[in-house]
Design a protein around this motif. Structure first.
Motif, mmCIF file in Angstrom:
data_model
loop_
_atom_site.group_PDB
_atom_site.id
_atom_site.type_symbol
_atom_site.label_atom_id
_atom_site.label_comp_id
_atom_site.label_asym_id
_atom_site.label_seq_id
_atom_site.Cartn_x
_atom_site.Cartn_y
_atom_site.Cartn_z
ATOM 1 N N LYS A 120 10.411 -4.374 3.889
ATOM 2 C CA LYS A 120 9.261 -5.433 4.699
ATOM 3 C C LYS A 120 8.423 -5.692 3.962
ATOM 4 N N GLU A 121 7.747 -6.947 3.730
ATOM 5 C CA GLU A 121 6.729 -7.444 2.694
ATOM 6 C C GLU A 121 4.933 -6.581 3.308
ATOM 7 N N ARG A 122 3.719 -6.888 2.520
ATOM 8 C CA ARG A 122 3.029 -6.452 2.517
ATOM 9 C C ARG A 122 2.280 -7.072 3.462
ATOM 10 N N GLU A 123 1.353 -6.161 4.577
ATOM 11 C CA GLU A 123 1.060 -6.593 5.283
ATOM 12 C C GLU A 123 -0.510 -6.435 5.818
ATOM 13 N N PHE A 124 -1.191 -7.234 6.095
ATOM 14 C CA PHE A 124 -2.599 -6.813 6.060
ATOM 15 C C PHE A 124 -3.302 -6.569 7.004
ATOM 16 N N VAL A 125 -4.010 -5.117 7.086
ATOM 17 C CA VAL A 125 -4.151 -4.191 7.909
ATOM 18 C C VAL A 125 -5.628 -4.159 7.818
ATOM 19 N N ALA A 126 -6.828 -4.097 6.911
ATOM 20 C CA ALA A 126 -8.464 -4.547 7.500
ATOM 21 C C ALA A 126 -9.375 -4.683 5.623
ATOM 22 N N ARG A 127 -10.441 -5.305 6.148
ATOM 23 C CA ARG A 127 -11.140 -5.885 5.108
ATOM 24 C C ARG A 127 -12.389 -5.443 5.561
ATOM 25 N N VAL A 128 -13.303 -5.459 4.928
ATOM 26 C CA VAL A 128 -14.876 -5.475 5.028
ATOM 27 C C VAL A 128 -15.707 -5.978 4.496
ATOM 28 N N SER A 129 -16.821 -6.903 4.413
ATOM 29 C CA SER A 129 -16.955 -7.732 3.002
ATOM 30 C C SER A 129 -18.247 -7.503 2.754
ATOM 31 N N SER A 130 -18.990 -7.024 1.837
ATOM 32 C CA SER A 130 -20.266 -7.023 0.831
ATOM 33 C C SER A 130 -21.318 -6.763 2.172
ATOM 34 N N PHE A 131 -21.338 -8.014 3.487
ATOM 35 C CA PHE A 131 -21.997 -7.965 4.412
ATOM 36 C C PHE A 131 -21.778 -7.085 5.500
ATOM 37 N N GLY A 132 -20.978 -5.930 5.613
ATOM 38 C CA GLY A 132 -20.185 -6.016 6.787
ATOM 39 C C GLY A 132 -19.466 -6.095 7.360
ATOM 40 N N THR A 133 -18.853 -7.655 7.301
ATOM 41 C CA THR A 133 -18.197 -8.134 8.289
ATOM 42 C C THR A 133 -17.005 -7.645 8.546
ATOM 43 N N THR A 134 -16.073 -7.531 9.397
ATOM 44 C CA THR A 134 -14.848 -6.207 9.266
ATOM 45 C C THR A 134 -13.905 -7.545 9.690
ATOM 46 N N HIS A 135 -12.346 -7.193 9.129
ATOM 47 C CA HIS A 135 -11.594 -8.046 10.279
ATOM 48 C C HIS A 135 -10.701 -7.578 10.402
ATOM 49 N N TYR A 136 -9.782 -7.309 11.184
ATOM 50 C CA TYR A 136 -8.309 -6.349 11.332
ATOM 51 C C TYR A 136 -7.526 -7.202 11.728
ATOM 52 N N GLY A 137 -5.870 -6.753 11.188
ATOM 53 C CA GLY A 137 -4.889 -7.478 10.959
ATOM 54 C C GLY A 137 -4.428 -7.072 12.680
ATOM 55 N N ASP A 138 -3.525 -7.871 13.074
ATOM 56 C CA ASP A 138 -3.287 -7.638 15.140
ATOM 57 C C ASP A 138 -2.621 -6.000 15.618
ATOM 58 N N SER A 139 -1.271 -5.946 14.497
ATOM 59 C CA SER A 139 -0.901 -4.812 14.863
ATOM 60 C C SER A 139 -1.968 -3.550 14.712
ATOM 61 N N VAL A 140 -2.966 -3.755 14.283
ATOM 62 C CA VAL A 140 -4.207 -2.492 14.438
ATOM 63 C C VAL A 140 -5.366 -2.725 15.597
ATOM 64 N N LYS A 141 -5.868 -3.775 15.483
ATOM 65 C CA LYS A 141 -7.309 -4.486 16.157
ATOM 66 C C LYS A 141 -7.001 -2.860 17.147
ATOM 67 N N GLY A 142 -8.383 -2.980 17.290
ATOM 68 C CA GLY A 142 -8.512 -1.259 19.100
ATOM 69 C C GLY A 142 -7.997 0.172 18.363
ATOM 70 N N ARG A 143 -7.057 0.247 17.075
ATOM 71 C CA ARG A 143 -6.785 1.630 16.474
ATOM 72 C C ARG A 143 -7.510 2.378 15.890
ATOM 73 N N PHE A 144 -7.063 1.030 14.276
ATOM 74 C CA PHE A 144 -8.359 1.604 13.256
ATOM 75 C C PHE A 144 -9.252 0.983 12.472
#
Length: 115
Positions: free
Chosen positions: A43-67
């Protein structure tokens, strides 16, 4: 130059939890972004999560609510807390960081979810 090292990959049963760590060779407060991707066999590489220097977080749809992604400035380490793991979460997990518009990658750590 930023070097990243991941720790924490393991074999875990479905429904279990695991925490991955990512250490950096520079102060993580200097990084614009820290995050995680994963790649399963064939499979292709898949985005999981990231956090910015300001603390803002973003999650991939497949892991939201679990990671949950976080950083500990005192320990200079980023974390990925993974709960309610599923077999489809099995992959090599890569830590990445962005500094001065350059992307840096760790070597990856294997997570296997299986009974």
């Amino acid at each position: 130059q930023v070097q990243l090292v991941e720790f924490g990959g393991d074999l875990v049963q479905p429904g279990g939890s695991l925490r991955l760590s990512c250490g950096a060779s520079v102060s993580i407060s200097r990084l614009n972004t820290m995050g995680w991707f994963r790649q399963a066999p064939g499979k292709e590489r898949e985005f999981v999560a990231r956090v910015s220097s300001f603390g803002t977080t973003h999650y991939g749809d497949s892991v939201k609510g679990r990671f949950t992604i976080s950083r500990d400035m005192d320990k200079n380490t980023g974390y990925l807390q993974m709960n309610s793991l599923k077999p489809e979460d099995t992959a090599v997990y890569y830590c990445y960081a962005v500094s001065n518009q350059i992307n840096y990658w760790g070597q990856g750590t294997q997570v296997t979810v299986s009974s």
